[in-house]
Design a protein around this motif. Sequence first.
Motif, PDB file in Angstrom:
ATOM      1  N   GLN A 230       1.049  -1.200  -0.046  1.00  0.00           N
ATOM      2  CA  GLN A 230      -0.165  -0.075  -0.156  1.00  0.00           C
ATOM      3  C   GLN A 230       0.854   1.237   0.119  1.00  0.00           C
ATOM      4  OE1 GLN A 230      -1.190   3.061   1.758  1.00  0.00           O
ATOM      5  NE2 GLN A 230      -2.209   2.600  -0.525  1.00  0.00           N
ATOM      6  N   GLY A 231       1.013   1.952  -1.122  1.00  0.00           N
ATOM      7  CA  GLY A 231       1.716   2.851  -1.302  1.00  0.00           C
ATOM      8  C   GLY A 231       1.153   4.305  -1.206  1.00  0.00           C
ATOM      9  N   THR A 232       1.770   5.354  -1.527  1.00  0.00           N
ATOM     10  CA  THR A 232       1.218   6.696  -1.669  1.00  0.00           C
ATOM     11  C   THR A 232       0.465   6.898  -2.831  1.00  0.00           C
ATOM     12  OG1 THR A 232       3.450   7.374  -0.489  1.00  0.00           O
ATOM     13  CG2 THR A 232       1.866   9.023  -1.029  1.00  0.00           C
ATOM     14  N   ASN A 233       0.895   6.457  -4.002  1.00  0.00           N
ATOM     15  CA  ASN A 233       0.099   6.677  -5.271  1.00  0.00           C
ATOM     16  C   ASN A 233      -0.527   5.492  -5.708  1.00  0.00           C
ATOM     17  OD1 ASN A 233       1.483   9.173  -5.667  1.00  0.00           O
ATOM     18  ND2 ASN A 233       3.514   8.268  -6.232  1.00  0.00           N
ATOM     19  N   SER A 234      -0.240   4.536  -5.138  1.00  0.00           N
ATOM     20  CA  SER A 234      -1.069   3.200  -5.647  1.00  0.00           C
ATOM     21  C   SER A 234      -1.134   2.020  -4.651  1.00  0.00           C
ATOM     22  CB  SER A 234      -0.379   2.726  -7.040  1.00  0.00           C
ATOM     23  OG  SER A 234       0.968   2.103  -6.734  1.00  0.00           O
ATOM     24  N   THR A 235      -1.947   1.170  -4.949  1.00  0.00           N
ATOM     25  CA  THR A 235      -2.045  -0.224  -4.146  1.00  0.00           C
ATOM     26  C   THR A 235      -1.755  -1.188  -5.016  1.00  0.00           C
ATOM     27  OG1 THR A 235      -3.453   0.813  -2.375  1.00  0.00           O
ATOM     28  CG2 THR A 235      -3.307  -1.567  -2.744  1.00  0.00           C
ATOM     29  N   ARG A 236      -0.828  -2.515  -4.404  1.00  0.00           N
ATOM     30  CA  ARG A 236      -0.877  -3.586  -5.222  1.00  0.00           C
ATOM     31  C   ARG A 236      -0.937  -4.832  -4.326  1.00  0.00           C
ATOM     32  NH1 ARG A 236       5.196  -2.708  -6.591  1.00  0.00           N
ATOM     33  NH2 ARG A 236       5.095  -1.324  -4.854  1.00  0.00           N
ATOM     34  N   PHE A 237      -1.339  -5.950  -5.123  1.00  0.00           N
ATOM     35  CA  PHE A 237      -1.347  -7.060  -4.397  1.00  0.00           C
ATOM     36  C   PHE A 237      -0.340  -8.049  -5.332  1.00  0.00           C
ATOM     37  CE2 PHE A 237      -2.961 -11.260  -3.468  1.00  0.00           C
ATOM     38  CZ  PHE A 237      -2.604 -11.334  -2.128  1.00  0.00           C
ATOM     39  N   LEU A 238       0.540  -8.746  -4.999  1.00  0.00           N
ATOM     40  CA  LEU A 238       1.486  -9.558  -5.653  1.00  0.00           C
ATOM     41  C   LEU A 238       1.440 -11.135  -5.112  1.00  0.00           C
ATOM     42  CD1 LEU A 238       2.781  -6.519  -5.124  1.00  0.00           C
ATOM     43  CD2 LEU A 238       4.023  -7.183  -6.951  1.00  0.00           C
ATOM     44  N   VAL A 239       1.660 -11.877  -5.828  1.00  0.00           N
ATOM     45  CA  VAL A 239       1.744 -13.450  -5.225  1.00  0.00           C
ATOM     46  C   VAL A 239       2.916 -14.088  -5.889  1.00  0.00           C
ATOM     47  CG1 VAL A 239       0.578 -15.560  -5.147  1.00  0.00           C
ATOM     48  CG2 VAL A 239      -0.826 -13.659  -5.154  1.00  0.00           C
ATOM     49  N   PHE A 240       3.913 -14.594  -4.754  1.00  0.00           N
ATOM     50  CA  PHE A 240       5.206 -15.222  -4.990  1.00  0.00           C
ATOM     51  C   PHE A 240       5.051 -16.766  -4.528  1.00  0.00           C
ATOM     52  CE2 PHE A 240       5.811 -10.816  -3.763  1.00  0.00           C
ATOM     53  CZ  PHE A 240       7.013 -10.509  -4.892  1.00  0.00           C
ATOM     54  N   ASN A 241       5.888 -17.357  -5.461  1.00  0.00           N
ATOM     55  CA  ASN A 241       6.185 -18.772  -4.872  1.00  0.00           C
ATOM     56  C   ASN A 241       7.181 -18.807  -3.915  1.00  0.00           C
ATOM     57  OD1 ASN A 241       7.389 -21.420  -4.986  1.00  0.00           O
ATOM     58  ND2 ASN A 241       6.757 -21.890  -7.116  1.00  0.00           N
ATOM     59  N   SER A 242       6.915 -19.456  -2.662  1.00  0.00           N
ATOM     60  CA  SER A 242       7.603 -19.306  -1.725  1.00  0.00           C
ATOM     61  C   SER A 242       9.151 -20.122  -1.696  1.00  0.00           C
ATOM     62  CB  SER A 242       7.018 -19.651  -0.411  1.00  0.00           C
ATOM     63  OG  SER A 242       6.657 -21.178  -0.553  1.00  0.00           O
ATOM     64  N   LYS A 243       9.072 -20.909  -2.724  1.00  0.00           N
ATOM     65  CA  LYS A 243      10.359 -21.854  -2.791  1.00  0.00           C
ATOM     66  C   LYS A 243      11.252 -20.944  -3.670  1.00  0.00           C
ATOM     67  CE  LYS A 243       8.844 -24.984  -0.203  1.00  0.00           C
ATOM     68  NZ  LYS A 243       9.258 -24.730   1.324  1.00  0.00           N
ATOM     69  N   THR A 244      10.825 -20.242  -4.807  1.00  0.00           N
ATOM     70  CA  THR A 244      11.816 -19.946  -5.657  1.00  0.00           C
ATOM     71  C   THR A 244      11.779 -18.129  -5.986  1.00  0.00           C
ATOM     72  OG1 THR A 244      10.031 -19.855  -7.465  1.00  0.00           O
ATOM     73  CG2 THR A 244      11.229 -21.751  -7.332  1.00  0.00           C
ATOM     74  N   ALA A 245      10.732 -17.763  -5.217  1.00  0.00           N
ATOM     75  CA  ALA A 245      10.698 -16.099  -4.890  1.00  0.00           C
ATOM     76  C   ALA A 245      10.200 -15.444  -6.335  1.00  0.00           C
ATOM     77  CB  ALA A 245      11.940 -15.271  -4.733  1.00  0.00           C
ATOM     78  N   GLU A 246       9.869 -16.631  -6.928  1.00  0.00           N
ATOM     79  CA  GLU A 246       9.209 -16.106  -8.703  1.00  0.00           C
ATOM     80  C   GLU A 246       7.753 -15.336  -8.374  1.00  0.00           C
ATOM     81  OE1 GLU A 246       7.058 -18.120 -12.710  1.00  0.00           O
ATOM     82  OE2 GLU A 246       7.725 -19.214 -10.948  1.00  0.00           O
ATOM     83  N   LEU A 247       7.486 -14.257  -8.889  1.00  0.00           N
ATOM     84  CA  LEU A 247       6.529 -13.519  -8.995  1.00  0.00           C
ATOM     85  C   LEU A 247       5.374 -14.200 -10.075  1.00  0.00           C
ATOM     86  CD1 LEU A 247       4.934 -10.909  -8.284  1.00  0.00           C
ATOM     87  CD2 LEU A 247       5.820  -9.751  -9.625  1.00  0.00           C
ATOM     88  N   LEU A 248       4.331 -14.439  -9.660  1.00  0.00           N
ATOM     89  CA  LEU A 248       3.406 -15.282 -10.199  1.00  0.00           C
ATOM     90  C   LEU A 248       2.281 -14.183 -11.019  1.00  0.00           C
ATOM     91  CD1 LEU A 248       2.675 -18.728  -8.430  1.00  0.00           C
ATOM     92  CD2 LEU A 248       4.428 -18.126 -10.057  1.00  0.00           C
ATOM     93  N   SER A 249       1.849 -13.267 -10.244  1.00  0.00           N
ATOM     94  CA  SER A 249       0.805 -12.509 -10.520  1.00  0.00           C
ATOM     95  C   SER A 249       0.567 -11.194  -9.656  1.00  0.00           C
ATOM     96  CB  SER A 249      -0.493 -13.243 -10.808  1.00  0.00           C
ATOM     97  OG  SER A 249      -1.556 -12.331 -11.426  1.00  0.00           O
ATOM     98  N   HIS A 250       0.123 -10.184 -10.471  1.00  0.00           N
ATOM     99  CA  HIS A 250      -0.157  -9.027  -9.526  1.00  0.00           C
ATOM    100  C   HIS A 250      -1.184  -8.170  -9.965  1.00  0.00           C
ATOM    101  CE1 HIS A 250       2.543  -7.162 -12.649  1.00  0.00           C
ATOM    102  NE2 HIS A 250       1.945  -5.881 -12.081  1.00  0.00           N
ATOM    103  N   HIS A 251      -1.627  -7.192  -9.311  1.00  0.00           N
ATOM    104  CA  HIS A 251      -2.366  -6.205  -9.864  1.00  0.00           C
ATOM    105  C   HIS A 251      -2.411  -5.196  -9.288  1.00  0.00           C
ATOM    106  CE1 HIS A 251      -6.200  -4.811 -11.876  1.00  0.00           C
ATOM    107  NE2 HIS A 251      -6.703  -4.308 -10.846  1.00  0.00           N
ATOM    108  N   GLN A 252      -2.768  -3.549  -9.880  1.00  0.00           N
ATOM    109  CA  GLN A 252      -2.379  -2.496  -9.233  1.00  0.00           C
ATOM    110  C   GLN A 252      -3.392  -1.640  -9.396  1.00  0.00           C
ATOM    111  OE1 GLN A 252       1.759  -0.912 -10.287  1.00  0.00           O
ATOM    112  NE2 GLN A 252       1.160   1.162  -9.601  1.00  0.00           N
TER     113      GLN A 252
END
Length: 550
Positions: A18-40
């Motif tokens: 939750q930032g000053t200009n925008s909000t994002r939600f991001l989902v990571f694979n906990s084993k590889t730290a790969e970013l799978l998807s997000h929305h802003q």
Amino acid sequence: MAAPKKGAVGPLVGAVVQGTNSTRFLVFNSKTAELLSHHQVELTQEFPREGWVEQDPKEILQSVYECIERTCEKLDEVNVDIANIKAIGVSNQRETTVIWDKLTGEPLYNAVVWLDLRTQSTVENLSKKIPGNNNFVKSKTGLPLSTYFSAVKLRWMLDNVRNVQKAVEEGRALFGTIDSWLIWSMTGGVNGGVHCTDVTNASRTMLFNIHSLEWDKELCDFFEIPMNILPNVWSSSEIYGLMKSGALEGVPISGCLGDQSAALVGQMCFQEGQAKNTYGTGCFLLCNTGRKCVFSEHGLLTTVAYKLGRDKPVCYALEGSVAIAGAVIRWLRDNLGIIETSEEVEKLAKEAGTSYGCYFVPAFSGLYAPYWEPSARGIICGLTHFTNKYHIAFAALEAVCFQTREILDAMNRDCGIPLTHLQVDGAMTNNNILMQLQADILHIPVVKSSMPETTALGAAMAAGAAEGIGVWSLEPENLSAITMERFEPQIQATESDIRYATWKKAVMKSMGWVTAQSSENDDTAIFSSLPLGFFVVSSMIMLIGARYIS
């Protein structure tokens, strides 16, 4: 049916940013730290008067829910089972202050944003009460008395907003930074919501003793803040409660870090002496000082870096805070109209290749570290008939780099061991012109992570590593290696020093523009009658005082 997304197996962790200009939600694979998807989702900022910056807490909360739902839909589209999301972390803009009614769940006033300057007279009045030989506020909190922090924003609300006064008198009011408002709402709100914060956010309020890790009665008495409205303080990594609605109902919220601490964790700066710089709305350089508080002699803040578990040790950091970094690009877009999108600034700067002697000090909210000078205002100077929007765009990027050099110089003096490189993250690091300029002006290599979402990654790591979750290992040998891009200095140190010295002259000219009296009164404020600024033009200098803060 689509095939499962590669790398999507195994436990997943979500992160609210939750930032000053925008909000994002991001989902990571906990084993590889790969970013799978997000929305802003972009957010509205309100400027009711000169120097005031507010946001609607309900809009912020709704943006979080929207980001979570849309991200889950995107995961479903690529056949990723959202039941694999085992935990959620929260990171947030710090210092921004919310008061709400615990019986109705309604905010009692807009959120007063960290950039807001309305409390300057409050700060001046309070500073007269601090004994000259015993600055107990700084010794307990690591912070200077400034408009930046939550206590004075809260004090202003208690003094000026009748709804807030009445709710406090009747025992209905709850105070929090944005993390507290979100976690309380997401864990049930009026139906048993958890009123808590973590040590990193608490350390930005000016009410929290960073040595005892508790709300401090002497500080609360000094600011005249009732302690019963304050949230409970937890570590940065433990289960606070469960999501009570939406696609992720029942998922634990188990990580909470102020955004800059989250970025420090996401950059894996776990060793004493490691540092990172995040380029967002503002610019924040943090250096891990381990288990000891290092108090700055050069205008930096001492803050809590993280506490990754209830029984884990607390680690501290030295921090240099710059109010306006990415916000200057938004200002060029929204106020001057010389670009249509933020990305265009890189093209303009590349075409110019130089500021051609033009220097920009974006002190729209005064100057933060190392000056802590609220009377400063933005200026652009060194203009000639030849200067155009390309040079101003270049000067805006240079200003971000010069401000970073100021806080890096201060940090090197405080720590005694100069940094040999700077790790960077944040949205602005996608601008390669900016990154090269930063290396040139610092005259050390700038190292950029291939994973720009380090704030989200840090929140996810804290959530996934929490006791009772245990899907993310924070052991050094288990942390996923992240590839880095390196920018080496390409100019002589002497050229860098000359440009920096000239910019420092401009900084001196930016100071002393506003007094507390003039900034309090909208009708008589220095710049209030002019829509885009007040211009003083000589043969070489044009000074701009920004009418709006971006």
